[in-house]
Scaffold this motif. Structure first.
Motif: not given
Length: 477
Positions: A252-256, A412-416, A420-422
């Motif tokens: 998710a990091t690169l998308y963020y 919000n999904g990318i942030i999550g 939150i997921g990890p």
């Protein structure tokens, strides 16, 4: 015969080089492959998610089989070290092919991705399972073994830093406007470095613990012994959720960094910004690995593992509520995530070695290769589930590759996915640690019992039945 002679610094560095070689490609996969497939290669996020999940089915066969074969391999270099040079060059070649974009149609490109990614992970298996097993046979001294693991993760984190800092710059420099060629050429450099490090690891390490090779035992017997090992089962589940946390965040990091920091793709898509953010966590991992070696000498490893995961839960939840444009807050928080995540890695991998020792102590048979192969299977399953989850989630959130403005749900999904997921995985790790019973006291007892058993064999006296060696067996079975 085994010996507890202390490992030299050169041997610990050499051991760490093996993981750096694995990590220089593994980091490329976890950090960039999802982004490469969606934004460069041209696959949909959902197709990538399905591929990551489906290709792991083969591991259910190849991972334990590799461990079983490695336990039975007999060469003058040992059971595990030869694998590092047997598969070094194929590993590098497959890394390049995986990041190559062929001139095929949509179906052809998808098939090509399935084949190359599957072969790359298969070759990773043939190197990483024997390498991980090597960590359990370089010494019988648990503190020394933990020190070697700390060296390992410090060096592999440095390799990860090279990947995070250099990859995007190399892609731009080598590929210019052709990002497809840029990724291909960059992986050629990374693969060459991996080959050099694997050869260095082979020539600078040795296997001091030489278990008996029992050719009359069946593979099914070994599998039954492994699955009966209650501590191995706990460590395998821990490995799965640890992999889930790390890969989900990395994917998710690169998308963020690309779409959310500094207000969107037009201002945040610069190579320097993305490399800086990715590298922030990696710098944290380097310092965390060094700190792990220091703390391991002063505190109980199990307590450290438990408390570190609780801290990671808190940091992830806090970061979810911090706007991505607050760089002065986001960067330090992301540094702490990398710092604490890597800090517990030496403890986790030492748990694997301890579980193998425990299995020998309890059942009278050492199956190091199979034990580590089972853990690597759990790691890759975590990696696959996390990769698939990210791909499916991006599709469900309505993420559009290359679109400067993402929807609120996608944002919000990318942030999550990054936070939150990890954190959910870290909380599960915190809870699971209560079932791991191989603390320092227990491992000292196990090592004494194994040493006495070995001495009994050397002087040709009848060996005491494993179940009677120590009453502790009844308390930890």
């Amino acid at each position: 015969m085994s010996t507890a002679r202390k490992l030299s610094v050169a041997e610990k560095i050499g051991f760490g080089m093996g993981d750096a070689a694995c990590g220089i490609v593994y980091s490329s996969v976890t950090m960039f492959l999802t982004y490469f497939y969606t934004d460069i290669y041209g696959l949909s996020a959902a197709a990538v998610g399905i591929m990551f999940l489906v290709t792991r089915v083969l591991d259910a066969i190849t991972d334990p089989l590799t461990g079983l074969v490695a336990d039975r391999v007999r060469t003058r270099w040992g059971h595990f070290r030869p694998w590092l040079i047997w598969f070094a060059i194929p590993y590098a070649v497959l890394a390049v092919l995986t990041f190559t974009t062929p001139d095929f149609g949509e179906s052809g490109k998808l098939l090509y991705a399935y084949i190359t990614y599957t072969l790359l992970m298969l070759c990773y298996t043939f190197i990483n399972i024997p390498y991980c097993a090597l960590g359990g046979v370089i010494t019988t001294d648990e503190k020394d073994r933990l020190s070697a693991q700390s060296y390992r993760f410090t060096i592999s984190s440095l390799a990860g830093l090279v990947v995070s800092v250099a990859t995007l710059f190399l892609v731009d420099w080598l590929g210019k406007e052709n990002k497809q060629f840029g990724f291909q050429a960059t992986m050629a450099i990374m693969g060459t470095l991996a080959v050099i490090m694997l050869f260095f690891c082979f020539f600078s390490t040795s296997e001091r613990v030489r278990p008996k090779v029992e050719t009359n035992s069946s593979m099914m017997d070994d599998l039954r012994i492994l699955l009966a090992n209650d501590q191995w089962r706990i460590v395998a589940v821990i490995t799965f959720f640890s992999s889930m946390a790390g890969v989900m965040r990395s994917a998710a990091t690169l998308y963020y960094a690309t779409y959310l920091m500094l207000g969107g793709i037009e201002s945040a898509a610069g190579t320097a910004m993305k490399s800086a953010f990715v590298s922030t966590s990696v710098v944290g991992t380097i310092i965390g690995s060094i700190a792990a070696g220091y703390l391991a000498q002063r505190y109980r490893a199990v307590s450290l593992f438990k408390n570190i995961n609780l801290l990671l839960v808190v940091i992830g939840v806090v970061m979810f509520f911090v706007p991505p444009t607050w760089l002065a807050v986001v960067f330090p928080l992301y540094f702490l995530v990398g710092f604490f995540h890597q800090m517990y890695q030496p403890f986790k991998w030492n748990m694997m070695a301890n579980a193998a020792d425990y299995g020998e102590w309890k059942f009278g048979r050492r199956i190091t290769g199979l034990s580590f192969s089972g853990n690597l299977f759990a790691l890759k399953m975590g990696m696959a589930v996390a990769g698939a989850f990210v791909g499916f989630s991006l599709g469900w959130f309505g993420y559009q590759a290359g679109n400067p403005t993402q929807t609120m749900l996608a944002t919000n999904g990318i942030i999550g996915l990054l936070t939150i997921g990890p954190s959910i995985s870290y909380f599960i790790l915190y809870w699971l640690s209560r079932f791991y019973t191989l603390d320092d006291k227990m491992m000292s007892q196990i090592q004494r019992d194994l040493a006495h058993r070995e001495q009994a064999e050397e002087i040709n006296t009848p060996e005491v039945t494993p179940a009677l060696i120590s009453t502790g067996a009844n308390n930890h079975g």
